[in-house]
Scaffold this active site. Sequence first.
Site, PDB file in Angstrom:
ATOM      1  N   GLY A 231       0.845  -1.186   0.000  1.00 43.30           N
ATOM      2  CA  GLY A 231       0.000   0.000   0.000  1.00 43.30           C
ATOM      3  C   GLY A 231       0.874   1.227   0.000  1.00 43.30           C
ATOM      4  O   GLY A 231       1.949   1.259   0.626  1.00 43.30           O
ATOM      5  N   LYS A 232       0.453   2.269  -0.715  1.00 40.84           N
ATOM      6  CA  LYS A 232       1.309   3.434  -0.886  1.00 40.84           C
ATOM      7  C   LYS A 232       1.693   4.071   0.463  1.00 40.84           C
ATOM      8  O   LYS A 232       2.846   4.431   0.681  1.00 40.84           O
ATOM      9  CB  LYS A 232       0.625   4.466  -1.783  1.00 40.84           C
ATOM     10  CG  LYS A 232       0.478   4.022  -3.231  1.00 40.84           C
ATOM     11  CD  LYS A 232      -0.099   5.099  -4.111  1.00 40.84           C
ATOM     12  CE  LYS A 232       0.901   6.206  -4.372  1.00 40.84           C
ATOM     13  NZ  LYS A 232       2.074   5.762  -5.149  1.00 40.84           N
TER      14      LYS A 232
ATOM     15  N   ALA B  14       1.615   2.650   3.525  1.00 45.29           N
ATOM     16  CA  ALA B  14       2.432   1.726   4.308  1.00 45.29           C
ATOM     17  C   ALA B  14       3.864   1.676   3.772  1.00 45.29           C
ATOM     18  O   ALA B  14       4.838   1.673   4.546  1.00 45.29           O
ATOM     19  CB  ALA B  14       1.805   0.335   4.294  1.00 45.29           C
ATOM     20  N   ASN B  15       4.001   1.640   2.449  1.00 41.40           N
ATOM     21  CA  ASN B  15       5.345   1.637   1.859  1.00 41.40           C
ATOM     22  C   ASN B  15       6.109   2.897   2.213  1.00 41.40           C
ATOM     23  O   ASN B  15       7.302   2.852   2.550  1.00 41.40           O
ATOM     24  CB  ASN B  15       5.252   1.514   0.342  1.00 41.40           C
ATOM     25  CG  ASN B  15       4.812   0.140  -0.112  1.00 41.40           C
ATOM     26  OD1 ASN B  15       4.947  -0.841   0.613  1.00 41.40           O
ATOM     27  ND2 ASN B  15       4.257   0.063  -1.307  1.00 41.40           N
TER      28      ASN B  15
ATOM     29  N   GLU C 203      -5.263   6.642  -2.703  1.00 44.17           N
ATOM     30  CA  GLU C 203      -5.854   5.316  -2.565  1.00 44.17           C
ATOM     31  C   GLU C 203      -6.798   5.245  -1.357  1.00 44.17           C
ATOM     32  O   GLU C 203      -7.064   4.169  -0.822  1.00 44.17           O
ATOM     33  CB  GLU C 203      -4.759   4.247  -2.471  1.00 44.17           C
ATOM     34  CG  GLU C 203      -5.143   2.952  -3.151  1.00 44.17           C
ATOM     35  CD  GLU C 203      -3.948   2.100  -3.521  1.00 44.17           C
ATOM     36  OE1 GLU C 203      -4.068   1.322  -4.481  1.00 44.17           O
ATOM     37  OE2 GLU C 203      -2.892   2.217  -2.877  1.00 44.17           O
TER      38      GLU C 203
ATOM     39  N   GLY D 116      13.822  10.788 -15.701  1.00 47.41           N
ATOM     40  CA  GLY D 116      14.124  11.677 -14.586  1.00 47.41           C
ATOM     41  C   GLY D 116      12.866  12.243 -13.946  1.00 47.41           C
ATOM     42  O   GLY D 116      11.768  11.732 -14.123  1.00 47.41           O
TER      43      GLY D 116
ATOM     44  N   ASP E 182      11.705  -4.850 -10.773  1.00 49.60           N
ATOM     45  CA  ASP E 182      10.339  -4.686 -10.279  1.00 49.60           C
ATOM     46  C   ASP E 182      10.159  -3.214  -9.896  1.00 49.60           C
ATOM     47  O   ASP E 182      10.829  -2.717  -8.993  1.00 49.60           O
ATOM     48  CB  ASP E 182      10.100  -5.584  -9.062  1.00 49.60           C
ATOM     49  CG  ASP E 182       8.661  -5.527  -8.552  1.00 49.60           C
ATOM     50  OD1 ASP E 182       7.849  -4.765  -9.115  1.00 49.60           O
ATOM     51  OD2 ASP E 182       8.353  -6.243  -7.578  1.00 49.60           O
TER      52      ASP E 182
ATOM     53  N   GLY F 150       8.033   4.595  -6.798  1.00 48.07           N
ATOM     54  CA  GLY F 150       7.469   5.904  -6.504  1.00 48.07           C
ATOM     55  C   GLY F 150       7.347   6.169  -5.019  1.00 48.07           C
ATOM     56  O   GLY F 150       7.602   7.284  -4.543  1.00 48.07           O
ATOM     57  N   ASP F 151       6.961   5.151  -4.238  1.00 42.67           N
ATOM     58  CA  ASP F 151       6.830   5.317  -2.790  1.00 42.67           C
ATOM     59  C   ASP F 151       8.193   5.587  -2.154  1.00 42.67           C
ATOM     60  O   ASP F 151       8.312   6.414  -1.245  1.00 42.67           O
ATOM     61  CB  ASP F 151       6.211   4.061  -2.171  1.00 42.67           C
ATOM     62  CG  ASP F 151       4.865   3.715  -2.787  1.00 42.67           C
ATOM     63  OD1 ASP F 151       4.154   4.653  -3.213  1.00 42.67           O
ATOM     64  OD2 ASP F 151       4.528   2.521  -2.857  1.00 42.67           O
TER      65      ASP F 151
END
Length: 307
Positions: free
Chosen positions: A39-40, A42-43, A141, A226, A247, A252-253
């Site tokens: 999850g964004k 949590a990450n 989210e 970039g 992967d 992004g997180d």
Amino acid sequence: MITIASVGSVLVDMTVSVPRVPLTGENFPAHGLNIGAGGKAANAAAAIARLGARGVLIGKLGDDDFGRLIQTALSQEGVDTAHVGIDPAAQTSVAVVLLNDKYENTIMVFMGANDRVDATYVDGALTPLLPDLKAIIVDFEIPEAAVAATVQFGKRYHIPVIVDAGPPRPYAPATWRDAAVLTPNEHEAAAMVGYPIPTDEAALRAASELLAHGPQVVLIKRGGAGALLMTRTETLIVPSFPVEPVDTTAAGDSFTAMFTLAMVEGMPLPEAVRWGNAAGALAVTKIGTMSSLPTRPEVEAFLAAHR
């Protein structure tokens, strides 16, 4: 220790490695399966903790085995989960990630408890963190009202809010216009402006349009191209680092967490973006979400090797 809150999605990630995305009705063997917390929000909270700061997670879980799996994983990462609510009327959210042989992912999400995060819950969870709170990260989210409440909380208490504008949602500019930083990736930015941004020129146009809605900074994450940084006085493309991706799920997180921490530490914005690029580059070299997040020493060593 710097305190950064991460408001948004908490879920179980099921990453299935496949040769390609299957067709309707097709059945073929997968290469592998990895199950873990994700999850964004949590990450981002786990990334902040790995980077040496206090990552406080604000979100909701169901009262189920998946929720307990996530709580255990986050505790092991050193995330402050005191403000993660358990909702007995909801199931913990689940994301199924299909990772193909080209290392491209397709993600399906069951929202579950994430949809139960509301404005009242956000205010109640953030308020006890004052006055130590130095920044807030929020993602798309969770419901729009919760995102708006997070941004307005930051505005009210003069705390910078970094809006990680993903996944794509039709949230109105009024929801995020008071953000300190709006940071979508290319696909999310394209959804926000209503046209594709495959070139530097299109990205500059999109960033300018998004900036005009009100955020202090627009930062578009463009992967290998970039990151495009735009303020009312500065426009800059900060180059990415060449790596072999396996992967891209948590890139992004990882970027957002490192950028936010660097900004809070007082780095100039272009340098903070460079640190974010380094953290994102390291994340894509490992399979998995939370397991791929780099530590502060790893980021520092990577930057030292790329001077």
